[in-house]
Design an enzyme around this catalytic site. Structure first.
Site, PDB file in Angstrom:
ATOM      1  N   LYS A  98      -2.873  -5.175 -28.139  1.00 55.78           N
ATOM      2  CA  LYS A  98      -1.690  -4.820 -28.862  1.00 55.78           C
ATOM      3  C   LYS A  98      -0.444  -4.677 -28.256  1.00 55.78           C
ATOM      4  CE  LYS A  98      -3.514  -3.562 -33.418  1.00 55.78           C
ATOM      5  NZ  LYS A  98      -3.480  -2.189 -34.134  1.00 55.78           N
ATOM      6  N   ASP A 153       1.143  -2.751 -39.677  1.00 51.69           N
ATOM      7  CA  ASP A 153       0.556  -1.546 -39.905  1.00 51.69           C
ATOM      8  C   ASP A 153       1.153  -0.926 -40.997  1.00 51.69           C
ATOM      9  OD1 ASP A 153      -1.687  -2.599 -38.692  1.00 51.69           O
ATOM     10  OD2 ASP A 153      -1.412  -1.415 -36.920  1.00 51.69           O
TER      11      ASP A 153
END
Ligand code: ATR
Length: 285
Positions: free
Chosen positions: A74, A110
């Site tokens: 990520k 997210d």
């Protein structure tokens, strides 16, 4: 990577390991629902091979429109993307990539997933000034950013390693405050939201009793852990008569923007999709 005779659009989730990801189930459901000629598949890539994977994504030879990024890639995804958006740059982590005109773009969905889950399951959850976030890892960062953008005046980050909470307070500015675990009772006083972003309670592992009675009576408690669906924290909150929202919806909602980018249709998070993922969780419990 691809048979050149394959048609349609294709997306991936890249990670290492990645086989337990539920993203193929979610995107596969939407692909079937829309009748789209395409696929979404898991791709296991080591840290050493990740730059080559991105290069092949960029030049089109991998045959993908884009995909999701998970652990451990990520952070590096943002650094290697040609066009990281402001959100992923501020977080230093991306979970969604797409290719446009030969350039790799990145974002992080997210925070959007977190907000959409609460908006769906507990409308009005955000009518308070004060929120408390337990944990200071990657999930915490995205949630703090989302809460700050939603307008919370005070976001208190409580973490076992207080230095990590302090780093976040420095990074996110004057509305974010850092505390050690010992301050939890004091910090929870008068808060309208409590979020667990740590792995506490994962797989039902017992957690200590938390002083949730300090929260406002109409506060909401939520958890990023969604295995089990009703975590030890949510059980405690229920016992205190507090409103609870489980973390599964965050997983489902964070997937929406990526699907729309890669496949051109905006999907819905339906009760049927939720039931499908719950059934899968029960099968693999
Ligand atoms: P993620 O990116 O999934 O958020 P992470 O960066 O590893 O994961 O962060 C995990 C968070 O859970 C951290 O806040 C961690 O606390 P430390 O910073 O002190 O390590 C927290 N955490 C994990 N296990 C914990 C435990 N048993 N008790 C309290 N906090 C815990």
């Amino acid at each position: 990577m691809f048979d050149s005779r394959e048609t349609g659009r294709h997306a991936f989730v890249v990670g290492y390991p990645v086989k337990h990801s539920r993203s193929p189930l979610i995107h596969g459901y939407w692909l079937r629902q829309f009748g789209i000629d395409g696929s979404y598949r898991t791709v296991e890539v080591t840290e050493a091979d990740f730059p080559v994977f991105l290069e092949r994504l960029r030049d089109g030879s991998a045959g993908y429109s884009g995909g999701n990024v998970t652990i451990p890639h990520k952070e590096r995804a943002v650094r290697l993307a040609d066009r990281p958006d402001a959100l992923s740059e501020e977080l230093g982590a991306a979970n969604t990539l797409w290719v446009e005109d030969g350039l790799v773009h990145s974002t992080n969905t997210d925070g959007l997933g977190f907000l959409a889950n609460l908006d769906e399951r507990k409308p009005g959850w955000d009518c308070f000034d004060k929120a408390v976030v337990l944990g200071a890892g990657g999930a915490s960062r995205a949630i703090i950013q989302a809460l700050r953008n939603r307008g919370f005046d005070e976001i208190h980050v409580v973490n076992r390693t207080v230095e990590r909470a302090e780093e976040l307070a420095d990074r996110f500015g004057k509305r974010v405050f850092a505390h050690p675990m010992g301050a939890l009772a004091e910090v929870l006083s008068g808060a309208g939201l409590f979020v667990n972003t740590t792995s506490l309670g994962l797989h039902g592992t017992p957690i200590p009793d938390l002083p949730l009675e300090r929260l406002k009576a109409d506060a909401t408690v939520t958890d990023v852990v969604y295995v089990p669906l009703v975590t030890p924290l949510l059980l405690q909150a229920e016992r205190h008569g507090l409103a609870t929202v489980d973390g599964l919806g965050m997983l489902l909602h964070q997937a929406v923007p990526g699907f729309e980018r890669w496949f051109g249709r905006r999907p819905q998070v339906t009760p049927e999709l939720r039931a499908l993922v719950i059934a899968d969780m029960e099968m693999h419990a």
